[in-house]
Scaffold this motif. Structure first.
Motif, PDB file in Angstrom:
ATOM      1  N   GLU A   1      10.301  10.049  -2.146  1.00 19.36           N
ATOM      2  CA  GLU A   1      11.726   9.740  -2.057  1.00 19.36           C
ATOM      3  C   GLU A   1      12.506  10.392  -3.202  1.00 19.36           C
ATOM      4  O   GLU A   1      13.534  11.015  -2.989  1.00 19.36           O
ATOM      5  CB  GLU A   1      11.918   8.228  -2.101  1.00 19.36           C
ATOM      6  N   PHE A   2      12.007  10.286  -4.416  1.00 16.85           N
ATOM      7  CA  PHE A   2      12.684  10.863  -5.569  1.00 16.85           C
ATOM      8  C   PHE A   2      12.649  12.397  -5.535  1.00 16.85           C
ATOM      9  O   PHE A   2      13.586  13.058  -5.989  1.00 16.85           O
ATOM     10  CB  PHE A   2      12.099  10.351  -6.875  1.00 16.85           C
ATOM     11  N   MET A   3      11.572  12.953  -5.003  1.00 19.22           N
ATOM     12  CA  MET A   3      11.489  14.407  -4.907  1.00 19.22           C
ATOM     13  C   MET A   3      12.499  14.942  -3.894  1.00 19.22           C
ATOM     14  O   MET A   3      13.069  16.025  -4.092  1.00 19.22           O
ATOM     15  CB  MET A   3      10.073  14.836  -4.505  1.00 19.22           C
ATOM     16  N   GLN A   4      12.769  14.200  -2.842  1.00 19.97           N
ATOM     17  CA  GLN A   4      13.741  14.640  -1.834  1.00 19.97           C
ATOM     18  C   GLN A   4      15.164  14.552  -2.353  1.00 19.97           C
ATOM     19  O   GLN A   4      16.025  15.309  -1.955  1.00 19.97           O
ATOM     20  CB  GLN A   4      13.587  13.809  -0.561  1.00 19.97           C
ATOM     21  N   GLU A   5      15.415  13.613  -3.281  1.00 15.46           N
ATOM     22  CA  GLU A   5      16.758  13.463  -3.851  1.00 15.46           C
ATOM     23  C   GLU A   5      17.108  14.646  -4.745  1.00 15.46           C
ATOM     24  O   GLU A   5      18.266  14.995  -4.854  1.00 15.46           O
ATOM     25  CB  GLU A   5      16.831  12.172  -4.675  1.00 15.46           C
TER      26      GLU A   5
ATOM     27  N   LYS B   1       0.828  -1.196   0.000  1.00 14.18           N
ATOM     28  CA  LYS B   1       0.000   0.000   0.000  1.00 14.18           C
ATOM     29  C   LYS B   1       0.874   1.262   0.000  1.00 14.18           C
ATOM     30  O   LYS B   1       1.862   1.349   0.703  1.00 14.18           O
ATOM     31  CB  LYS B   1      -0.895  -0.020   1.237  1.00 14.18           C
ATOM     32  N   ASN B   2       0.493   2.218  -0.801  1.00 13.94           N
ATOM     33  CA  ASN B   2       1.151   3.530  -0.896  1.00 13.94           C
ATOM     34  C   ASN B   2       2.597   3.462  -1.369  1.00 13.94           C
ATOM     35  O   ASN B   2       3.369   4.387  -1.136  1.00 13.94           O
ATOM     36  CB  ASN B   2       1.075   4.273   0.440  1.00 13.94           C
ATOM     37  N   TRP B   3       2.986   2.399  -2.033  1.00 13.14           N
ATOM     38  CA  TRP B   3       4.355   2.287  -2.516  1.00 13.14           C
ATOM     39  C   TRP B   3       4.682   3.415  -3.489  1.00 13.14           C
ATOM     40  O   TRP B   3       5.742   4.031  -3.395  1.00 13.14           O
ATOM     41  CB  TRP B   3       4.554   0.937  -3.210  1.00 13.14           C
ATOM     42  N   GLU B   4       3.774   3.668  -4.414  1.00  9.30           N
ATOM     43  CA  GLU B   4       4.007   4.711  -5.420  1.00  9.30           C
ATOM     44  C   GLU B   4       4.201   6.071  -4.752  1.00  9.30           C
ATOM     45  O   GLU B   4       5.112   6.820  -5.101  1.00  9.30           O
ATOM     46  CB  GLU B   4       2.832   4.765  -6.396  1.00  9.30           C
ATOM     47  N   GLU B   5       3.356   6.371  -3.790  1.00  9.77           N
ATOM     48  CA  GLU B   5       3.433   7.655  -3.092  1.00  9.77           C
ATOM     49  C   GLU B   5       4.772   7.809  -2.359  1.00  9.77           C
ATOM     50  O   GLU B   5       5.416   8.849  -2.416  1.00  9.77           O
ATOM     51  CB  GLU B   5       2.272   7.756  -2.097  1.00  9.77           C
ATOM     52  N   ARG B   6       5.207   6.757  -1.695  1.00  7.41           N
ATOM     53  CA  ARG B   6       6.495   6.796  -0.981  1.00  7.41           C
ATOM     54  C   ARG B   6       7.656   6.994  -1.947  1.00  7.41           C
ATOM     55  O   ARG B   6       8.591   7.746  -1.667  1.00  7.41           O
ATOM     56  CB  ARG B   6       6.698   5.513  -0.182  1.00  7.41           C
ATOM     57  N   LYS B   7       7.613   6.328  -3.106  1.00  5.90           N
ATOM     58  CA  LYS B   7       8.688   6.452  -4.083  1.00  5.90           C
ATOM     59  C   LYS B   7       8.733   7.862  -4.673  1.00  5.90           C
ATOM     60  O   LYS B   7       9.808   8.415  -4.870  1.00  5.90           O
ATOM     61  CB  LYS B   7       8.516   5.416  -5.216  1.00  5.90           C
ATOM     62  N   ILE B   8       7.583   8.436  -4.948  1.00  6.55           N
ATOM     63  CA  ILE B   8       7.534   9.803  -5.478  1.00  6.55           C
ATOM     64  C   ILE B   8       8.166  10.759  -4.472  1.00  6.55           C
ATOM     65  O   ILE B   8       9.010  11.594  -4.846  1.00  6.55           O
ATOM     66  CB  ILE B   8       6.089  10.217  -5.796  1.00  6.55           C
TER      67      ILE B   8
END
Length: 94
Positions: free
Chosen positions: A89-93, A80-87
């Motif tokens: 994560e990539f935005m913080q990078e 659940k919410n994998w896509e949201e967490r990845k987005i």
């Protein structure tokens, strides 16, 4: 601060819109399945004794299942919410 709030609302609106479109697509696909498969079964029963309609029924049924899982937000592979967490994560990078 107002711009950040507006961007957040736009993002949420877009995600909600995508979800609604996915659900609409699923129901359209389900309706087509419920119409076409019985027609294929009828044709099959009236033309041959080999039950060939089962192949499109199973293939399309599997696709329909996957479409439903996606549309209603169930993803057994990524959780659940994998896509949201990845987005995020990539935005913080960046």
């Amino acid at each position: 601060m107002e711009s950040n709030f507006t961007n957040d609302n736009n993002y949420k609106y877009q995600k909600a819109k995508e979800k609604v479109e996915a659900i609409k697509g699923f129901y359209g696909n389900l309706l087509a399945y419920c119409i076409v498969i019985p027609i294929l079964a009828y044709i099959n029963y009236n033309t041959t004794s080999f039950l060939w309609f089962i192949f499109p029924a199973l293939g399309w049924g599997f696709g329909l299942l996957m479409n439903g899982l996606y549309a209603f937000g169930y993803n057994p592979l990524f959780g659940k919410n994998w896509e949201e967490r990845k987005i995020k994560e990539f935005m913080q990078e960046s």
